[in-house]
Design an enzyme around this catalytic site. Structure first.
Site, PDB file in Angstrom:
ATOM      1  CB  SER A 179      12.070  17.257  -8.337  1.00  0.00           C
ATOM      2  OG  SER A 179      12.514  17.598  -7.044  1.00  0.00           O
ATOM      3  CB  THR A 194      16.093  12.772  -6.621  1.00  0.00           C
ATOM      4  OG1 THR A 194      15.078  11.801  -6.428  1.00  0.00           O
ATOM      5  CG2 THR A 194      15.983  13.358  -8.019  1.00  0.00           C
ATOM      6  CE  LYS A 244      17.521   9.985  -3.005  1.00  0.00           C
ATOM      7  NZ  LYS A 244      16.544   9.734  -1.941  1.00  0.00           N
ATOM      8  N   GLY A 297       9.355  -2.406   4.780  1.00  0.00           N
ATOM      9  CA  GLY A 297      10.213  -2.027   3.657  1.00  0.00           C
ATOM     10  C   GLY A 297      11.661  -2.027   4.108  1.00  0.00           C
TER      11      GLY A 297
HETATM   12  P1  NAP Z   1      13.059   1.510  -2.816  1.00  0.00           P
HETATM   13  O1  NAP Z   1      14.477   1.780  -2.405  1.00  0.00           O
HETATM   14  O2  NAP Z   1      12.777   1.057  -4.186  1.00  0.00           O
HETATM   15  O3  NAP Z   1      12.472   0.418  -1.782  1.00  0.00           O
HETATM   16  C1  NAP Z   1      11.170  -0.091  -1.938  1.00  0.00           C
HETATM   17  C2  NAP Z   1      10.837  -1.037  -0.803  1.00  0.00           C
HETATM   18  O4  NAP Z   1       9.474  -1.403  -0.934  1.00  0.00           O
HETATM   19  C3  NAP Z   1      11.658  -2.331  -0.806  1.00  0.00           C
HETATM   20  O5  NAP Z   1      11.856  -2.744   0.506  1.00  0.00           O
HETATM   21  C4  NAP Z   1      10.732  -3.288  -1.552  1.00  0.00           C
HETATM   22  O6  NAP Z   1      10.890  -4.627  -1.150  1.00  0.00           O
HETATM   23  C5  NAP Z   1       9.375  -2.819  -1.087  1.00  0.00           C
HETATM   24  N1  NAP Z   1       8.358  -3.131  -2.078  1.00  0.00           N
HETATM   25  C6  NAP Z   1       8.272  -2.620  -3.335  1.00  0.00           C
HETATM   26  N2  NAP Z   1       7.203  -3.146  -3.965  1.00  0.00           N
HETATM   27  C7  NAP Z   1       6.631  -4.000  -3.093  1.00  0.00           C
HETATM   28  C8  NAP Z   1       5.486  -4.866  -3.168  1.00  0.00           C
HETATM   29  N3  NAP Z   1       4.732  -4.941  -4.272  1.00  0.00           N
HETATM   30  N4  NAP Z   1       5.180  -5.600  -2.088  1.00  0.00           N
HETATM   31  C9  NAP Z   1       5.940  -5.536  -0.972  1.00  0.00           C
HETATM   32  N5  NAP Z   1       7.026  -4.759  -0.840  1.00  0.00           N
HETATM   33  C10 NAP Z   1       7.362  -3.990  -1.888  1.00  0.00           C
HETATM   34  O7  NAP Z   1      12.144   2.787  -2.610  1.00  0.00           O
HETATM   35  P2  NAP Z   1      12.355   3.978  -1.545  1.00  0.00           P
HETATM   36  O8  NAP Z   1      13.111   5.068  -2.181  1.00  0.00           O
HETATM   37  O9  NAP Z   1      12.829   3.387  -0.272  1.00  0.00           O
HETATM   38  O10 NAP Z   1      10.853   4.512  -1.393  1.00  0.00           O
HETATM   39  C11 NAP Z   1       9.868   3.758  -0.724  1.00  0.00           C
HETATM   40  C12 NAP Z   1       8.625   4.609  -0.497  1.00  0.00           C
HETATM   41  O11 NAP Z   1       8.940   5.697   0.366  1.00  0.00           O
HETATM   42  C13 NAP Z   1       8.067   5.232  -1.772  1.00  0.00           C
HETATM   43  O12 NAP Z   1       6.664   5.190  -1.703  1.00  0.00           O
HETATM   44  C14 NAP Z   1       8.529   6.649  -1.722  1.00  0.00           C
HETATM   45  O13 NAP Z   1       7.629   7.505  -2.362  1.00  0.00           O
HETATM   46  C15 NAP Z   1       8.537   6.921  -0.224  1.00  0.00           C
HETATM   47  N6  NAP Z   1       9.513   7.953   0.165  1.00  0.00           N
HETATM   48  C16 NAP Z   1       9.035   9.068   0.760  1.00  0.00           C
HETATM   49  C17 NAP Z   1       9.915  10.039   1.171  1.00  0.00           C
HETATM   50  C18 NAP Z   1       9.392  11.267   1.847  1.00  0.00           C
HETATM   51  O14 NAP Z   1      10.136  12.226   2.024  1.00  0.00           O
HETATM   52  N7  NAP Z   1       8.142  11.276   2.265  1.00  0.00           N
HETATM   53  C19 NAP Z   1      11.297   9.901   0.980  1.00  0.00           C
HETATM   54  C20 NAP Z   1      11.751   8.734   0.356  1.00  0.00           C
HETATM   55  C21 NAP Z   1      10.841   7.758  -0.055  1.00  0.00           C
HETATM   56  P3  NAP Z   1      12.025  -5.586  -1.763  1.00  0.00           P
HETATM   57  O15 NAP Z   1      13.268  -5.333  -0.980  1.00  0.00           O
HETATM   58  O16 NAP Z   1      11.462  -6.936  -1.565  1.00  0.00           O
HETATM   59  O17 NAP Z   1      12.169  -5.194  -3.217  1.00  0.00           O
END
Ligand code: NAP
Length: 298
Positions: free
Chosen positions: A25, A72, A76, A137
């Site tokens: 983390s 995390t 959550k 997403g």
């Molecule tokens: P999550 O809850 O698992 O959601 C993932 C999303 O991506 C879902 O909508 C999923 O669609 C979609 N997805 C996953 N694989 C896919 C694929 N192969 N093709 C198309 N869509 C796909 O994850 P999360 O926590 O929201 O995180 C998402 C991203 O944001 C990650 O890359 C994470 O590193 C980043 N993030 C960054 C920060 C930051 O502070 N910068 C904070 C949080 C997250 P479905 O609904 O169809 O499964």
């Protein structure tokens, strides 16, 4: 870190990050950079907390005099029953990423959306007010961004997601949100990738604070870069790598771009301020994250 460790004592105030996995983390790096910069006798450490142990772990926070906790994956949502109250955002998102100890009461916050908006303002001087936005997403990160953009006065927030049911649920967060398609991308002002497409492949889950198992990135893109153009702002929430192929392609198309480091730092900065009451040194925190991401990618 040498000077911080040397100064640790029984009087040092402790905050942490609970998760599984938690070892990689960025929270300790960000907060310890902030504590050092502000001359605070505080420390942030990782608390590896197995699935199923969230409630017991949260009960230990006031019992041990811990001053605050980042939360995390996979906790959550699981921490919520152990908290005394939730912020509006945490309640609407049904997810907590920060626990504040307020006079012995445990308050759950979700600082991701506010962190995203603060990052947008910091990086581009841009506010959500009046923007037409596309969020790709519909997971936890997307939901926090949709809520924050809607709350911030965006004209529209269009959600494009692989699975329609998740998109429909996310679209219920704010009145200006709706489910759309990639055909909506060319006409919007702001495009946000909130999927893991393009991220460094991970070994232990897909959370943003998890461990890259190899330096290889996927070459999949959240949308066709040909849909992007100058005048648009394109934000990829991914920060490992710092520049995904999609972000590079967006920049080549003339869009202004940012990666996810700024959101990561700003959501942590909000937690830092909730815990300490001291303004967070965002620049020092950002520099530390950039150095660490760079080191991890070698
Ligand atoms: P999550 O809850 O698992 O959601 C993932 C999303 O991506 C879902 O909508 C999923 O669609 C979609 N997805 C996953 N694989 C896919 C694929 N192969 N093709 C198309 N869509 C796909 O994850 P999360 O926590 O929201 O995180 C998402 C991203 O944001 C990650 O890359 C994470 O590193 C980043 N993030 C960054 C920060 C930051 O502070 N910068 C904070 C949080 C997250 P479905 O609904 O169809 O499964």
């Amino acid at each position: 870190m040498g000077d911080a460790r040397d100064s640790l004592s029984a009087a040092t105030r402790i905050v942490g990050v609970m998760g599984d996995p938690v070892a990689h983390s960025m929270s300790p790096l960000i907060h310890n950079t902030g504590f050092r910069d502000r001359g605070l006798d505080w420390v942030c450490v990782g608390f590896p907390t197995s699935k199923g142990m969230a409630i017991e772990a949260v009960r230990g926070i006031p019992a041990l005099g811990v001053r605050g906790m980042s939360v995390t994956m996979p906790h959550k949502n699981a921490v919520i029953p152990a908290l005394d109250s939730l912020s509006d955002d945490a309640g609407l998102l049904d997810a907590v990423n920060c626990i504040q100890v307020d006079g012995g009461r445990l308050v759950g916050h979700n600082t991701d959306g506010a962190g995203f908006v603060a990052a947008l303002n910091h990086d581009f001087g841009l506010l959500p007010q009046g923007l037409d936005c596309v969020v790709i997403g519909a997971g936890g990160a997307a939901r926090s961004v949709v809520l924050a953009l809607g709350r911030g006065g965006a004209s529209s927030v269009t959600i494009v997601n692989r699975s329609a049911p998740a998109a429909r649920v996310a679209a219920e967060l704010v009145d200006v949100a709706r489910v759309g398609t990639f055909a909506d991308v060319p006409d919007c002002d702001l495009v946000v990738n909130a999927t893991p497409l393009g991220m460094v492949e991970v070994g232990n889950g897909t959370g943003p604070q998890n461990t890259p198992s190899s330096p290889s990135t996927t070459d999949e893109m959240p949308c066709d870069p040909a849909l992007l153009s100058p005048g648009q702002t394109v934000v990829d929430l991914i920060y490992q790598p710092l520049r995904t192929q999609w972000l590079a392609a967006a920049a080549a198309r003339g869009a202004r771009t940012a990666n996810g480091t700024s959101m990561l730092v700003h959501q942590a900065a909000i937690a830092f301020e909730l815990w300490t009451g001291v303004s967070a040194p965002v620049s020092a925190m950002s520099d530390a994250v950039a150095r660490e991401v760079d080191a991890r990618s070698r």
